[in-house]
Design a protein around this motif. Structure first.
Motif, PDB file in Angstrom:
ATOM      1  N   THR A  29       0.828  -1.212   0.000  1.00 29.18           N
ATOM      2  CA  THR A  29       0.000   0.000   0.000  1.00 29.18           C
ATOM      3  C   THR A  29       0.861   1.261   0.000  1.00 29.18           C
ATOM      4  OG1 THR A  29      -1.756  -1.163   1.198  1.00 29.18           O
ATOM      5  CG2 THR A  29      -1.829   1.241   1.209  1.00 29.18           C
ATOM      6  N   PHE A  30       1.831   1.294   0.916  1.00 30.07           N
ATOM      7  CA  PHE A  30       2.706   2.471   1.021  1.00 30.07           C
ATOM      8  C   PHE A  30       3.545   2.639  -0.249  1.00 30.07           C
ATOM      9  CE2 PHE A  30       6.923   4.183   2.040  1.00 30.07           C
ATOM     10  CZ  PHE A  30       6.562   5.437   2.510  1.00 30.07           C
ATOM     11  N   LEU A  31       4.223   1.559  -0.659  1.00 31.88           N
ATOM     12  CA  LEU A  31       5.115   1.643  -1.814  1.00 31.88           C
ATOM     13  C   LEU A  31       4.335   1.849  -3.107  1.00 31.88           C
ATOM     14  CD1 LEU A  31       8.044   1.468  -2.735  1.00 31.88           C
ATOM     15  CD2 LEU A  31       7.789  -1.015  -2.906  1.00 31.88           C
ATOM     16  N   GLY A  32       3.178   1.174  -3.219  1.00 30.78           N
ATOM     17  CA  GLY A  32       2.383   1.278  -4.439  1.00 30.78           C
ATOM     18  C   GLY A  32       1.840   2.680  -4.664  1.00 30.78           C
ATOM     19  N   ILE A  33       1.300   3.291  -3.616  1.00 34.24           N
ATOM     20  CA  ILE A  33       0.782   4.661  -3.739  1.00 34.24           C
ATOM     21  C   ILE A  33       1.918   5.630  -4.058  1.00 34.24           C
ATOM     22  CG2 ILE A  33      -0.288   6.561  -2.479  1.00 34.24           C
ATOM     23  CD1 ILE A  33      -1.988   4.517  -1.006  1.00 34.24           C
ATOM     24  N   LEU A  34       3.057   5.437  -3.385  1.00 36.84           N
ATOM     25  CA  LEU A  34       4.216   6.296  -3.626  1.00 36.84           C
ATOM     26  C   LEU A  34       4.672   6.210  -5.087  1.00 36.84           C
ATOM     27  CD1 LEU A  34       6.373   8.172  -2.402  1.00 36.84           C
ATOM     28  CD2 LEU A  34       7.740   6.134  -1.901  1.00 36.84           C
ATOM     29  N   LEU A  35       4.751   4.980  -5.625  1.00 29.95           N
ATOM     30  CA  LEU A  35       5.163   4.813  -7.017  1.00 29.95           C
ATOM     31  C   LEU A  35       4.099   5.342  -7.975  1.00 29.95           C
ATOM     32  CD1 LEU A  35       6.751   1.234  -6.964  1.00 29.95           C
ATOM     33  CD2 LEU A  35       7.931   3.416  -7.216  1.00 29.95           C
ATOM     34  N   ILE A  84       5.167  -8.540  -2.339  1.00 27.75           N
ATOM     35  CA  ILE A  84       5.196  -7.092  -2.599  1.00 27.75           C
ATOM     36  C   ILE A  84       5.282  -6.821  -4.100  1.00 27.75           C
ATOM     37  CG2 ILE A  84       6.591  -5.000  -2.336  1.00 27.75           C
ATOM     38  CD1 ILE A  84       7.283  -6.016   0.501  1.00 27.75           C
ATOM     39  N   ILE A  85       6.132  -7.569  -4.784  1.00 25.92           N
ATOM     40  CA  ILE A  85       6.277  -7.389  -6.238  1.00 25.92           C
ATOM     41  C   ILE A  85       4.951  -7.600  -6.953  1.00 25.92           C
ATOM     42  CG2 ILE A  85       7.259  -8.425  -8.327  1.00 25.92           C
ATOM     43  CD1 ILE A  85       9.859  -8.847  -6.747  1.00 25.92           C
ATOM     44  N   TYR A  86       4.252  -8.679  -6.597  1.00 26.61           N
ATOM     45  CA  TYR A  86       2.999  -9.002  -7.289  1.00 26.61           C
ATOM     46  C   TYR A  86       1.844  -8.107  -6.855  1.00 26.61           C
ATOM     47  CZ  TYR A  86       4.842 -13.001  -9.717  1.00 26.61           C
ATOM     48  OH  TYR A  86       5.567 -13.798 -10.578  1.00 26.61           O
ATOM     49  N   GLY A  87       1.954  -7.542  -5.667  1.00 27.51           N
ATOM     50  CA  GLY A  87       0.888  -6.664  -5.205  1.00 27.51           C
ATOM     51  C   GLY A  87       0.990  -5.246  -5.728  1.00 27.51           C
ATOM     52  N   LEU A  88       2.142  -4.889  -6.285  1.00 28.51           N
ATOM     53  CA  LEU A  88       2.367  -3.510  -6.719  1.00 28.51           C
ATOM     54  C   LEU A  88       1.521  -3.102  -7.921  1.00 28.51           C
ATOM     55  CD1 LEU A  88       6.221  -2.943  -6.365  1.00 28.51           C
ATOM     56  CD2 LEU A  88       4.386  -1.825  -5.087  1.00 28.51           C
ATOM     57  N   PRO A  90      -1.566  -3.654  -9.260  1.00 24.19           N
ATOM     58  CA  PRO A  90      -2.906  -3.069  -9.117  1.00 24.19           C
ATOM     59  C   PRO A  90      -2.898  -1.716  -8.399  1.00 24.19           C
ATOM     60  CG  PRO A  90      -2.909  -5.382  -8.474  1.00 24.19           C
ATOM     61  CD  PRO A  90      -1.492  -4.981  -8.620  1.00 24.19           C
ATOM     62  N   ILE A  91      -2.051  -1.589  -7.375  1.00 17.85           N
ATOM     63  CA  ILE A  91      -2.009  -0.343  -6.606  1.00 17.85           C
ATOM     64  C   ILE A  91      -1.405   0.789  -7.430  1.00 17.85           C
ATOM     65  CG2 ILE A  91      -0.970   0.810  -4.617  1.00 17.85           C
ATOM     66  CD1 ILE A  91      -3.234  -0.850  -3.809  1.00 17.85           C
ATOM     67  N   SER A 132     -10.510   5.189  -6.618  1.00 14.92           N
ATOM     68  CA  SER A 132      -9.771   4.327  -7.548  1.00 14.92           C
ATOM     69  C   SER A 132      -8.666   3.566  -6.821  1.00 14.92           C
ATOM     70  CB  SER A 132      -9.166   5.169  -8.675  1.00 14.92           C
ATOM     71  OG  SER A 132      -8.380   4.375  -9.534  1.00 14.92           O
ATOM     72  N   ILE A 133      -7.991   4.246  -5.891  1.00 20.05           N
ATOM     73  CA  ILE A 133      -6.924   3.601  -5.114  1.00 20.05           C
ATOM     74  C   ILE A 133      -7.484   2.466  -4.269  1.00 20.05           C
ATOM     75  CG2 ILE A 133      -5.215   3.948  -3.285  1.00 20.05           C
ATOM     76  CD1 ILE A 133      -4.904   6.832  -4.299  1.00 20.05           C
ATOM     77  N   LEU A 134      -8.611   2.721  -3.616  1.00 16.40           N
ATOM     78  CA  LEU A 134      -9.224   1.700  -2.769  1.00 16.40           C
ATOM     79  C   LEU A 134      -9.723   0.515  -3.593  1.00 16.40           C
ATOM     80  CD1 LEU A 134     -11.211   3.955  -0.275  1.00 16.40           C
ATOM     81  CD2 LEU A 134      -9.157   2.615   0.198  1.00 16.40           C
ATOM     82  N   SER A 135     -10.185   0.799  -4.788  1.00 18.95           N
ATOM     83  CA  SER A 135     -10.613  -0.283  -5.673  1.00 18.95           C
ATOM     84  C   SER A 135      -9.433  -1.190  -6.022  1.00 18.95           C
ATOM     85  CB  SER A 135     -11.222   0.301  -6.955  1.00 18.95           C
ATOM     86  OG  SER A 135     -11.612  -0.731  -7.840  1.00 18.95           O
ATOM     87  N   GLY A 136      -8.302  -0.576  -6.318  1.00 20.25           N
ATOM     88  CA  GLY A 136      -7.092  -1.355  -6.592  1.00 20.25           C
ATOM     89  C   GLY A 136      -6.615  -2.105  -5.368  1.00 20.25           C
ATOM     90  N   LEU A 137      -6.800  -1.494  -4.197  1.00 23.23           N
ATOM     91  CA  LEU A 137      -6.376  -2.127  -2.952  1.00 23.23           C
ATOM     92  C   LEU A 137      -7.195  -3.376  -2.651  1.00 23.23           C
ATOM     93  CD1 LEU A 137      -4.459  -1.925  -0.564  1.00 23.23           C
ATOM     94  CD2 LEU A 137      -6.130  -0.462   0.594  1.00 23.23           C
TER      95      LEU A 137
END
Length: 510
Positions: A29-35, A84-88, A90-91, A132-137
Motif C-alpha cells: 500500500t505504502f510503496l504502491g501509492i508512492l510509485l 510485494i512485487i505481485y501486489g504492486l 494493481p495499486i 480508484s486507489i481503494l478499488s485497486g487495494l
C-alpha cells in the motif's frame, strides 16, 4: 474430528498467514501509492516503472520464489519480496489512473486561488483519486492472500502448508481446511477494505466531518484486525523463536519426508530443551534445501545418497552404481561443511511399475519392448533429472505412446483413474501396496541406490553434540519395508506424520 485434533497446527498456520499477508499488504500500500504518485508526476519514471512492474508481473509467482532463493534464501524474506512485487501492479495502476482522471478544471481553479502543489495534491488530487486507489487495494488484498498460500513452498508457513501437506499425504481434510481458510481470509480482507469505500467513509474521517456511524464503520473492523494481529504475534512469539537454542529441521514435499522430519524433530524435543522449528514440505526438494543448508537458513534434513552424489556433487556413478558412504560424507564435509549422521537403513530408489494384471511384463527391458502400448506418467522432476528419465532412455529404448508430466503426489491418482498405465515409483511408496502395483525389475541395474541419511550442518553438530549423538542412534533403524509401512499409515490410513513418528519412536524404545 481431524480439524479438532489438528487445531494447534491450524491455529499456527492461520497466525502465520495473517501476519505475512497483512505485512505484505501494508508494504504494498505504502510503496504502491508512492510509485503511483511518482509515475503521475514524472513522465520519465513512468516509462521505466510501469513497464518494469508489468514485466515482473508476467513471471509466474512460483518461479519468482525459486529465482530469489540464491539471493535471499528461503522463508520470510523471500515470501515478502515476492508478495510485494505481485501486489504492486494493481495499486500503482489504480493510483496513477485515479490521479490522471481528476478533472483538470478543478486543479486549475485551485491553482488560480493560490494553492501550492502540495495543497492541490492534498485537497484535490488525493481525495478524488481515493476511490480508484481503494478499488485497486481490494484487488490487491485478495491477490496477496491467495499468493501467500504459495509461500509454504519455500518454508514461509501459512495456510498453503496445509494444502501442500494434504496433497503430499493424500489427506483431503487438510486440503479443504487450507483452501477454505485462504478463501475466508480473502473475503474478510475484501470486506474490510470495502468499508473504507462505503459512503466515502475514509474521506469523512480524514476531514473530521464523520458521524459516529461512519467512524465505527472503519474503526470497528480495523480494531478487530489489530486484535487479531496482536494475538497472532503473541501466539507465534517471534522474539522467543530467535532464541539461540533453536534448530530448524526441513523436509521435502513427500509423506516420507514429513514422517522423517517429525522423527528427527521429536527425537530432539523429547530428549533436549532445544526448540525445533519445522520447515516441512519445501518445494523443489534438494534444489532449494541444499543451498539453504549452506546459507544457514536450515540445519537438518534427510537426503538420499543417490541424489546427493548425482545432483548435488554431480559426480559420475561408480561402475557398480554403489555409492561409497564414507567418500560421500568426506566430500560433503570438505565442500559444504555438512555432515552425514549415518544411514537410516532403507533404500528408496527409483522404479517403474505397472498393474499386476499385466503378467507378461516383469522387467524394464520387457516394458521397453512394448512401451508404445503404454502411457507413462511421472513427476516433473523425473523428466528433468539426468539420473532419471533422460539417462534411463539411453539404457532402455523406451518409446511410450504418450508422456504425462504431473505433480509428484498426483501420479498415483492418475494411475488409479486410468489416465496412465505405467508410472515411476519409489520403493518405499505406500501406494505400491495400496494400488496393487507390480514393480518391474531394473534388469540392467540403471538406478543407483538412494539410501536415506540425516544431513546436519557442522556448526550445529558442534554446537549441540547431544543432538548429533541422538540422531546417530537412528542409524539402521528403519528398513525399506518399515518405511513403506509408515508411509502407508499416513497416506492410506490417514494418520498424521506426527502421530506416526511418535508411535515409531515409542516402539523403538520398547
Amino acid at each position: 474430528m481431524d480439524f479438532w485434533e489438528r487445531r494447534i497446527y491450524y491455529l499456527q498456520l492461520f497466525a502465520e498467514h495473517l501476519l505475512l499477508s497483512l505485512g505484505s499488504l501494508l508494504a504494498v500500500t505504502f510503496l504502491g501509492i508512492l510509485l503511483g504518485v511518482t509515475v503521475f508526476y514524472s513522465s520519465k519514471s513512468r516509462k521505466i516503472i510501469l513497464p518494469l512492474i508489468n514485466f515482473l508481473y508476467t513471471i509466474p509467482s512460483i518461479a519468482m520464489f525459486g529465482l530469489l532463493i540464491p539471493l535471499v534464501g528461503i522463508g520470510l524474506k523471500n515470501a515478502l519480496i515476492v508478495l510485494i512485487i505481485y501486489g504492486l501492479l494493481p495499486i500503482v495502476r489504480s493510483t496513477y489512473s485515479g490521479l490522471k482522471e481528476v478533472p483538470s478544471q478543478l486543479v486549475e481553479a485551485a491553482e488560480g486561488l493560490g494553492s501550492t502543489p502540495i495543497q492541490v495534491f492534498k485537497n484535490i488530487y488525493f481525495p478524488l483519486a481515493l476511490p480508484s486507489i481503494l478499488s485497486g487495494l481490494r484487488i490487491t488484498v485478495v491477490m496477496i492472500v491467495a499468493l501467500t498460500g504459495l509461500a509454504a513452498l519455500i518454508g514461509a508457513g501459512g495456510l498453503g502448508q496445509a494444502i501442500f501437506r494434504g496433497l503430499n499425504t493424500m489427506n483431503t481434510g487438510l486440503i479443504v481446511t487450507g483452501s477454505l481458510g485462504i478463501s475466508l481470509f480473502a473475503i474478510l480482507g475484501d470486506q474490510w477494505i470495502g468499508q473504507f469505500e462505503k459512503d466515502e467513509s475514509l474521506l469523512r474521517v480524514i476531514s473530521k466531518n464523520a458521524t459516529k456511524k461512519h467512524r465505527n464503520r472503519i474503526i470497528f473492523p480495523s480494531v478487530l484486525v489489530l486484535i487479531a494481529v496482536i494475538g497472532a504475534l503473541i501466539y507465534l512469539n517471534p522474539v522467543s523463536s530467535k532464541n539461540s537454542e533453536t534448530i530448524t529441521v526441513a523436509s521435502k514435499p513427500t509423506s516420507e519426508q514429513f514422517i522423517l522430519g517429525e522423527i528427527i524433530s521429536q527425537t530432539i524435543e523429547n530428549n533436549t530443551d532445544i526448540k525445533v522449528i519445522r520447515k516441512f514440505g519445501i518445494g523443489g526438494g534438494t534444489t532449494n534445501i541444499h543451498p539453504a543448508m549452506i546459507s544457514g537458513d536450515l540445519d537438518i534434513y534427510v537426503e538420499y545418497s543417490g541424489t546427493a552424489w548425482l545432483n548435488v556433487l554431480e559426480e559420475i556413478l561408480p561402475p557398480n552404481n554403489q555409492i561409497n558412504y564414507e567418500t560421500l560424507n568426506q566430500i560433503y564435509e570438505e565442500k559444504f561443511k555438512l555432515k552425514w549422521l549415518g544411514l537410516l537403513g532403507f533404500n528408496n530408489t527409483y522404479g517403474l511399475a505397472i498393474s499386476k494384471n499385466n503378467s507378461e511384463i516383469s522387467t524394464f527391458s520387457e516394458l521397453a519392448n512394448k512401451s508404445q502400448e503404454f502411457t507413462f506418467g511421472a513427476e516433473f522432476d523425473f523428466f528433468e533429472r539426468s539420473d532419471a528419465f533422460p539417462g534411463l532412455k539411453k539404457v532402455y529404448p523406451f518409446d511410450f505412446k504418450k508422456l504425462e508430466e504431473m505433480d509428484i503426489n498426483l501420479r498415483y491418482q492418475a494411475f488409479e483413474q486410468g489416465k496412465i498405465d505405467a508410472v515411476d515409483v519409489f520403493t518405499t511408496d505406500a501406494q505400491i501396496k495400496n494400488l496393487n502395483l507390480k514393480v518391474l525389475k531394473d534388469d540392467k541395474n540403471y538406478f543407483p541406490s538412494y539410501e536415506a541419511g540425516i544431513v546436519i550442518r557442522e556448526e550445529i553438530a558442534k554446537k549441540y553434540p547431544e543432538v548429533e549423538k541422538l540422531l546417530s542412534n537412528l542409524k539402521g533403524k528403519i528398513s525399506t519395508e518399515k518405511m513403506q509401512q509408515l508411509n502407508y499409515e499416513v497416506e492410506v490410513e490417514k494418520k498424521s506424520p506426527a502421530e506416526v513418528a511418535q508411535n515409531f519412536l515409542k516402539n523403538l524404545k520398547n
